[in-house]
Design a protein around this motif. Structure first.
Motif, PDB file in Angstrom:
ATOM      1  N   VAL A 127       2.462  21.143 -14.606  1.00  0.00           N
ATOM      2  CA  VAL A 127       3.102  20.179 -13.705  1.00  0.00           C
ATOM      3  C   VAL A 127       2.212  19.898 -12.496  1.00  0.00           C
ATOM      4  N   ARG A 128       1.188  20.719 -12.297  1.00  0.00           N
ATOM      5  CA  ARG A 128       0.282  20.479 -11.168  1.00  0.00           C
ATOM      6  C   ARG A 128      -0.454  19.148 -11.306  1.00  0.00           C
ATOM      7  N   GLU A 129      -0.597  18.659 -12.513  1.00  0.00           N
ATOM      8  CA  GLU A 129      -1.212  17.337 -12.712  1.00  0.00           C
ATOM      9  C   GLU A 129      -0.446  16.248 -11.975  1.00  0.00           C
ATOM     10  N   THR A 130       0.855  16.468 -11.758  1.00  0.00           N
ATOM     11  CA  THR A 130       1.677  15.419 -11.141  1.00  0.00           C
ATOM     12  C   THR A 130       1.382  15.222  -9.660  1.00  0.00           C
ATOM     13  N   ILE A 131       0.569  16.106  -9.065  1.00  0.00           N
ATOM     14  CA  ILE A 131       0.081  15.836  -7.707  1.00  0.00           C
ATOM     15  C   ILE A 131      -0.540  14.448  -7.657  1.00  0.00           C
ATOM     16  N   ALA A 132      -1.357  14.142  -8.665  1.00  0.00           N
ATOM     17  CA  ALA A 132      -2.065  12.864  -8.706  1.00  0.00           C
ATOM     18  C   ALA A 132      -1.086  11.701  -8.790  1.00  0.00           C
ATOM     19  N   ARG A 133      -0.042  11.845  -9.606  1.00  0.00           N
ATOM     20  CA  ARG A 133       0.939  10.767  -9.740  1.00  0.00           C
ATOM     21  C   ARG A 133       1.702  10.547  -8.429  1.00  0.00           C
TER      22      ARG A 133
END
Length: 381
Positions: A127-133
């Motif tokens: 879910v850390r990828e969602t920082i970018a979103r």
């Protein structure tokens, strides 16, 4: 591995959970638009880990930096690069996952598809990828609010079997109403029960899921296309791409199947004073034929219980042998409170792309529905 979306407002994300950083490149933003870095940081703070006892204890400030595309606080028309460094990784906690697949996680499917994976922190599936979103979504949010007055507010609607009692005419109008408690449920009585349930799951080494509801206010009619680029279809794809999201509804959703056409149809009328075409009910959730109709956009997103739990589970390893797993590390007992700003970001990214596309395709629509903020008037053309 595709990591981009958007037709005009194009977003490309990069980075892994335990890599050096996570970031995003945003293309298609017109020049001269103010970028308020504090607003981007505010959205990231709502998503970041370690913000309460209900979330993973991983302590990250998630401080955002702008690398390009902004000069003296305004966009210059070139790609905008935003980056957040990872600072509190403990990769040794994941060593037992190098050879073992977590049940219901992406470990097995990633290994099968690519033949190699980053097992620490879940890599790209984290879910850390969602920082970018969320960072890109903050830019989208500012454009929508400044140009159209569109405001998207999401909140936790259910946790497990506990449901809020928020009527349609009582939906929260601001994010401040949602952030009144750490659960992010404006129904404070339900929020207290939800909080207790999440803490029980945390103590037991287990997890629990739930549903997030979102309302987008002041959305003008005309956004979206009627066939393959339906607005609800694009929003569904954006939301279902969020880790742990397993279901999507717009408007009446599945409950609408229990109604008849005569009770489900949203009858039109002309609003006195404005002369606008409105609907008396909103079972359509603000969308008809894949195009916004000017009513509030209402969607729901279902999130499963967090896959990584601390109870012993049966699984298999990379050699195809059955084994057991007791996970380590730091994980959310419930993703819902932190998923609220992620859902908002996903919706705003789709809406701003649809807005910029419609604006380019039909300038008369832009003149009718946009507020035409001062920063457009100030451009020296």
């Amino acid at each position: 591995m595709p990591s981009s979306w958007g037709k005009i407002f194009k977003v490309s994300t990069f980075g892994e959970s335990h890599g050096e950083a996570v970031g995003v490149v945003v293309e298609g933003v017109p020049a001269g638009i103010p970028i308020r870095l504090d607003e981007i940081q505010k959205d990231l703070n709502r998503r970041r880990p370690g913000q309460s006892k209900l979330t993973t204890p991983r302590d990250e400030s998630d401080t955002v930096r702008v690398l390009s595309g902004v000069f003296e606080g305004k966009t210059i028309g070139s790609p905008i690069a935003l980056i957040v460094n990872n600072q509190n990784t403990i990769s040794k906690d994941y060593e037992n996952l190098r050879e073992t697949f977590r049940p219901s996680h992406a470990d097995y499917t990633y290994q099968t598809k690519y033949g190699f994976r980053a097992h620490v922190g879940g890599g790209r599936s984290s879910v850390r990828e969602t920082i970018a979103r969320v960072a890109a979504g903050a830019i989208a949010r500012m454009i929508l609010e400044d140009d159209l007055g569109v405001k998207t507010v999401a909140w936790v609607d259910t946790i497990g079997t506990i449901s809020s009692e928020i009527a349609e005419n009582k939906y929260p109008a601001t994010r401040e109403e949602v952030d009144v408690n750490e659960v992010r449920c404006p129904d404070t009585q339900a929020a207290d029960k939800m909080r207790s349930l999440i803490l029980q799951m945390k103590e037991a080494g287990d997890s629990v899921g739930g549903i997030i509801r979102s309302a987008s206010y002041n959305l003008p009619p005309g956004l979206g296309d009627p066939v393959y680029d339906k607005l609800d279809g694009d929003i569904a794809k954006a939301i279902l791409s969020i880790p742990a999201c397993k279901g999507f509804e717009v408007g009446s959703g599945f409950s609408g199947t229990l109604l008849t056409g005569s009770t489900h149809n949203d009858e039109f009328y002309v609003e006195e004073g404005s002369g606008r075409v409105r609907t008396r009910t909103n079972n359509s959730g603000g969308l008809q034929g894949g195009i916004s109709n000017g009513e509030t956009l209402v969607v729901r997103a279902a999130f499963k219980p967090t896959s990584t739990i601390f109870k012993k589970q049966n699984t298999v390893n990379i050699d195809g042998k059955e084994t057991t797993l007791e996970a380590k590390g730091r994980h959310d007992p419930c993703v819902l409170p932190r998923a609220v700003p992620i859902v908002e970001a996903a919706i705003n990214l789709v809406l701003v792309d649809a807005y910029l596309y419609q604006r380019a395709m039909n300038p008369h629509w832009f003149q009718k529905w946009a507020k035409v903020p001062d920063y457009y008037k100030d451009l020296k053309l």
